[in-house]
Enzyme design. Structure first.
Site, mmCIF file in Angstrom:
data_model
loop_
_atom_site.group_PDB
_atom_site.id
_atom_site.type_symbol
_atom_site.label_atom_id
_atom_site.label_comp_id
_atom_site.label_asym_id
_atom_site.label_seq_id
_atom_site.Cartn_x
_atom_site.Cartn_y
_atom_site.Cartn_z
ATOM 1 C CG HIS A 147 36.123 21.559 26.121
ATOM 2 N ND1 HIS A 147 36.103 21.806 27.477
ATOM 3 C CD2 HIS A 147 37.216 22.211 25.634
ATOM 4 C CE1 HIS A 147 37.138 22.561 27.800
ATOM 5 N NE2 HIS A 147 37.827 22.826 26.699
ATOM 6 N N GLY A 152 49.594 52.189 41.229
ATOM 7 C CA GLY A 152 49.885 50.779 41.449
ATOM 8 C C GLY A 152 50.134 50.115 40.117
ATOM 9 C CB ALA A 153 52.816 48.868 38.505
ATOM 10 N N PRO A 172 33.252 38.231 27.369
ATOM 11 C CG PRO A 172 33.330 40.548 27.032
ATOM 12 C CD PRO A 172 33.326 39.502 28.109
ATOM 13 C CB THR A 200 43.300 32.665 26.210
ATOM 14 O OG1 THR A 200 42.850 31.783 27.262
ATOM 15 C CG2 THR A 200 42.550 32.335 24.931
ATOM 16 C CB CYS A 201 45.713 34.987 30.124
ATOM 17 S SG CYS A 201 43.987 35.506 30.297
ATOM 18 C CG ASN A 202 42.103 32.615 32.400
ATOM 19 O OD1 ASN A 202 42.950 32.641 33.279
ATOM 20 N ND2 ASN A 202 41.176 33.554 32.278
ATOM 21 N NE ARG A 203 39.477 28.440 27.712
ATOM 22 C CZ ARG A 203 38.782 27.589 28.468
ATOM 23 N NH1 ARG A 203 38.921 26.286 28.302
ATOM 24 N NH2 ARG A 203 37.942 28.030 29.370
ATOM 25 C CD GLU A 237 46.724 38.879 37.468
ATOM 26 O OE1 GLU A 237 46.113 38.141 36.683
ATOM 27 O OE2 GLU A 237 47.182 38.477 38.558
#
Length: 439
Positions: free
Chosen positions: A99, A194-195, A115, A49-52, A197
């Site tokens: 984990h 604005g563009a 979620p 994912t974007c975070n892992r 994140e």
């Protein structure tokens, strides 16, 4: 067989490294097939994912499998293994299982209780289920049971606690406020100024709630077009912001401008006589993009970052209060899975013990029946039934105790002792004995 997680996340790696190691859906099968090969992993699932980015591995050779997972990630990032190692974590056996349960329940997320992660775990599992390597399927008995158990526990956390209740990010809080004004956002139109994140994340939240069309404006026209393409929106010129106000229901402002980009006179000129229908303006920029006086216009509802943060802080506090209940459900699911997993090592020993006993029974029975050749067939059958019943009674308690030991953390020691006492393999521990670390 051991269960291992090799990966990194938002706590251990910067965003640029996480971006390099994010696998697209089409890239996952090749990565899994590379790991599930003779001498490496027996089973594998890749969660990205974007975070892992994490490899979940079932390993016959723990050292070789771990090294292969590390090398694959290091190679993709173009880093030396030692440098890559600074950002990686490795969890083994029960810690690896725990984990995954915490990740799936949203407890390990950047935003507590978010979620999306359960759906991402389910998608990763299903993609692995559909993948085959040269050695066969990449998901087998262990990871199949593990991911089903984790998803079940995550579902219980979401249905039986309020861990995911309420907006817990600025973007989701913006959507929550808009829903208070409009109810459903289905079919609504939005303007994003604005563009960056934050704008993109907010648009994603709006889209999930059914917003029909998103106009995107940015001082750099190319950036507006780029974001519009990613979110399925429509770019407009910077000078067209005022005219667009009359066509939208929601405005999200998130620029890095040093002064307001949406002024009172601009809104009054665009909406003479005031807005004919509610207009929700969410200003998530610092410094503010929208002059405060805009909020005094009729039918205009203006919220700034402080309003949103107050909602987020309140909701996160409520989510943190739910953590003990969530942790209890995770622990319950973890114990249930681990009892099953530990029992896998018991089965070969129980089978070997019963085979050993049966061989001795047959040997002694044959000797006895040769000396008792005069017995009638029904008497011979009675002797055989007697010996079989006696063997079953003798082995019943050891079988029960072996299963209990597997579930309470004493499996390895008890298995070794049984195999030694009965000479099942000349004192060597079972090949598939459970992990040596405490259960």
């Amino acid at each position: 067989m051991s269960i291992v997680v090799v990966g990194l996340n938002h706590r251990t790696a910067p965003v640029d490294l996480r971006e390099q190691l994010a696998f697209g859906r089409s890239e996952v099968p090749a990565a899994l097939a590379e790991l599930v090969a003779p001498g490496l992993a027996a089973e594998a699932v890749l969660l990205s994912t974007c975070n892992r980015t994490e490899f979940y591995l079932a390993l016959e050779d723990t050292a070789a499998g771990e090294a292969a997972g590390r090398a694959l990630l290091a190679g993709r990032a173009g880093l030396a293994p030692a440098e890559m190692g600074r950002h990686l974590y490795v969890h083994r056996d029960r810690a690896a299982v725990e984990h995954l349960f915490r990740v799936t329940a949203g407890v390990d997320s950047m935003i507590l209780g978010e979620p999306q992660i359960q759906g991402q775990v389910k998608e990763a599992y299903q993609l692995a289920l559909a993948t085959r390597s040269s050695a066969g399927p990449v998901v087998g008995t262990v990871l199949n049971r593990l991911f089903q158990s984790a998803l079940r526990a995550g579902g219980r956390v979401r249905s039986e606690t309020e861990l995911g209740l309420g907006a817990a990010s600025v973007s989701s809080a913006a959507v929550e406020l808009a829903k208070k004004i409009f109810g459903s956002l289905q079919g609504r139109n939005a303007l994003v100024v604005g563009a960056g994140e934050m704008s993109e994340i907010t648009v994603d939240c709006l889209k999930r709630e059914g917003v029909r069309r998103c106009l995107v404006a940015n001082r750099t026209e190319a950036r507006a077009k780029e974001l519009a393409e990613r979110v399925g929106g429509q770019p407009i010129e910077w000078d067209g912001i005022g005219a667009a106000l009359a066509r939208v229901d929601i405005v999200v402002c998130s620029t890095a401008a040093p002064r307001p980009v949406l002024r009172g006179e601009q809104v009054r000129a665009a909406l003479p006589g005031g807005a004919r229908r509610p207009l929700c303006i969410v200003d998530i920029a610092i410094p503010r993009d929208v002059e405060p006086e805009v909020g005094r216009e009729p039918n205009v509802f203006l919220y700034n970052i402080d309003d949103l943060q107050s909602i987020v802080d309140t909701n996160l506090g409520r989510r943190r209060d739910e953590l003990p209940r969530a942790e209890a459900l995770i622990a319950e699911g973890l114990d249930e899975f681990w009892s099953w997993y530990a029992s896998l090592a018991v089965v070969p020993t129980i089978r070997a013990l019963r085979d050993h006993g049966e061989a001795l029974r047959q040997e002694e029975l044959e000797k006895a029946l040769r000396r008792l050749a005069h017995l009638a067939p029904e008497d011979r059958a009675a002797v055989e039934a007697l010996t079989r019943a006696l063997l079953n009674k003798l082995l019943h308690a050891p079988t029960v105790r072996l299963r209990e030991a597997a579930g309470n953390g004493r499996g390895t020691a008890v298995l070794d002792l049984v195999r030694y006492l009965y000479e099942l393999d000349h004192g060597a521990p079972a090949e598939d004995a459970p992990p040596r670390e405490p259960l």
